[in-house]
Design a protein around this motif. Structure first.
Motif, PDB file in Angstrom:
ATOM      1  N   GLN A   7       0.093  -2.152  -1.975  1.00 26.19           N
ATOM      2  CA  GLN A   7      -0.991  -3.096  -2.262  1.00 26.19           C
ATOM      3  C   GLN A   7      -2.351  -2.426  -2.093  1.00 26.19           C
ATOM      4  N   LYS A   8      -2.524  -1.648  -1.020  1.00 28.43           N
ATOM      5  CA  LYS A   8      -3.797  -0.941  -0.800  1.00 28.43           C
ATOM      6  C   LYS A   8      -4.074   0.065  -1.908  1.00 28.43           C
ATOM      7  N   GLN A   9      -3.020   0.752  -2.377  1.00 32.88           N
ATOM      8  CA  GLN A   9      -3.212   1.720  -3.464  1.00 32.88           C
ATOM      9  C   GLN A   9      -3.646   1.013  -4.751  1.00 32.88           C
ATOM     10  N   ILE A  10      -3.105  -0.165  -4.988  1.00 34.00           N
ATOM     11  CA  ILE A  10      -3.532  -0.954  -6.156  1.00 34.00           C
ATOM     12  C   ILE A  10      -4.974  -1.404  -5.966  1.00 34.00           C
ATOM     13  N   ASP A  11      -5.297  -1.918  -4.779  1.00 33.01           N
ATOM     14  CA  ASP A  11      -6.657  -2.394  -4.500  1.00 33.01           C
ATOM     15  C   ASP A  11      -7.696  -1.292  -4.682  1.00 33.01           C
ATOM     16  N   LYS A  12      -7.352  -0.067  -4.311  1.00 34.25           N
ATOM     17  CA  LYS A  12      -8.284   1.067  -4.417  1.00 34.25           C
ATOM     18  C   LYS A  12      -8.300   1.686  -5.815  1.00 34.25           C
ATOM     19  N   GLY A  13      -7.384   1.266  -6.684  1.00 36.79           N
ATOM     20  CA  GLY A  13      -7.333   1.812  -8.041  1.00 36.79           C
ATOM     21  C   GLY A  13      -6.534   3.090  -8.158  1.00 36.79           C
ATOM     22  N   HIS A  14      -5.815   3.467  -7.100  1.00 31.96           N
ATOM     23  CA  HIS A  14      -5.001   4.687  -7.145  1.00 31.96           C
ATOM     24  C   HIS A  14      -3.688   4.460  -7.882  1.00 31.96           C
ATOM     25  N   THR A  33       5.563  -2.696   5.628  1.00 32.83           N
ATOM     26  CA  THR A  33       4.554  -1.625   5.663  1.00 32.83           C
ATOM     27  C   THR A  33       4.424  -0.987   4.286  1.00 32.83           C
ATOM     28  N   LYS A  34       5.553  -0.738   3.638  1.00 36.45           N
ATOM     29  CA  LYS A  34       5.526  -0.152   2.301  1.00 36.45           C
ATOM     30  C   LYS A  34       4.824  -1.095   1.320  1.00 36.45           C
ATOM     31  N   MET A  35       5.097  -2.410   1.429  1.00 36.30           N
ATOM     32  CA  MET A  35       4.414  -3.395   0.573  1.00 36.30           C
ATOM     33  C   MET A  35       2.905  -3.294   0.763  1.00 36.30           C
ATOM     34  N   GLN A  36       2.463  -3.216   2.020  1.00 31.27           N
ATOM     35  CA  GLN A  36       1.032  -3.129   2.322  1.00 31.27           C
ATOM     36  C   GLN A  36       0.428  -1.827   1.784  1.00 31.27           C
ATOM     37  N   GLN A  37       1.163  -0.732   1.914  1.00 29.88           N
ATOM     38  CA  GLN A  37       0.666   0.558   1.421  1.00 29.88           C
ATOM     39  C   GLN A  37       0.470   0.527  -0.097  1.00 29.88           C
ATOM     40  N   ALA A  48       3.441 -13.093  -8.342  1.00 27.34           N
ATOM     41  CA  ALA A  48       3.828 -12.166  -9.403  1.00 27.34           C
ATOM     42  C   ALA A  48       3.529 -10.722  -8.989  1.00 27.34           C
ATOM     43  N   LEU A  49       2.360 -10.502  -8.387  1.00 29.53           N
ATOM     44  CA  LEU A  49       2.003  -9.160  -7.931  1.00 29.53           C
ATOM     45  C   LEU A  49       2.988  -8.683  -6.873  1.00 29.53           C
ATOM     46  N   ARG A  50       3.326  -9.554  -5.956  1.00 28.06           N
ATOM     47  CA  ARG A  50       4.301  -9.201  -4.922  1.00 28.06           C
ATOM     48  C   ARG A  50       5.647  -8.835  -5.567  1.00 28.06           C
ATOM     49  N   GLY A  51       6.025  -9.544  -6.612  1.00 28.34           N
ATOM     50  CA  GLY A  51       7.269  -9.241  -7.328  1.00 28.34           C
ATOM     51  C   GLY A  51       7.239  -7.868  -7.981  1.00 28.34           C
ATOM     52  N   VAL A  52       6.098  -7.510  -8.576  1.00 27.85           N
ATOM     53  CA  VAL A  52       5.958  -6.195  -9.205  1.00 27.85           C
ATOM     54  C   VAL A  52       6.066  -5.093  -8.138  1.00 27.85           C
ATOM     55  N   ILE A  53       5.383  -5.299  -7.015  1.00 26.90           N
ATOM     56  CA  ILE A  53       5.434  -4.317  -5.932  1.00 26.90           C
ATOM     57  C   ILE A  53       6.855  -4.227  -5.376  1.00 26.90           C
ATOM     58  N   ASP A  54       7.497  -5.361  -5.173  1.00 29.02           N
ATOM     59  CA  ASP A  54       8.865  -5.392  -4.664  1.00 29.02           C
ATOM     60  C   ASP A  54       9.801  -4.626  -5.590  1.00 29.02           C
ATOM     61  N   ASN A  55       9.678  -4.872  -6.886  1.00 30.01           N
ATOM     62  CA  ASN A  55      10.520  -4.181  -7.861  1.00 30.01           C
ATOM     63  C   ASN A  55      10.313  -2.676  -7.780  1.00 30.01           C
ATOM     64  N   PHE A  56       9.060  -2.248  -7.643  1.00 27.98           N
ATOM     65  CA  PHE A  56       8.736  -0.831  -7.526  1.00 27.98           C
ATOM     66  C   PHE A  56       9.397  -0.232  -6.288  1.00 27.98           C
TER      67      PHE A  56
END
Length: 87
Positions: A54-61, A48-52, A23-31
């Protein structure tokens, strides 16, 4: 103004832990799909964009947000999310 009007509902943050990995991957993909693929001079691969993101979500940005007005989930930069918290 009617505060009970659903069109005035405040967005709700969704903890990333509340979403399955898929589900999280789907939200990121949609974005990413909405943002487009033109990143300026240097092209960035989709993965690479998916990873970037994801990292911003992980860091709370970047926050995962449910908007009851549109009944949709999207990503919101932290500074925009804080604006909603001040209301």
């Amino acid at each position: 103004m009617n505060d009970n009007n659903p069109e005035n509902a405040t967005p709700i943050e969704i903890p990333k832990e509340a979403l399955s990995e898929q589900a999280l991957r789907g939200v990121i993909d949609n974005f990413i799909q909405r943002e487009g693929t033109d990143y300026g001079v240097n092209e960035i691969s989709y993965e690479t964009k998916m990873q970037q993101v994801q990292k911003q979500i992980d860091k709370g940005h970047v926050r995962i947000v449910f908007d009851p007005n549109t009944e949709s989930v999207s990503l919101m930069p932290e500074h925009e999310w804080k604006k909603f918290q001040r209301r």
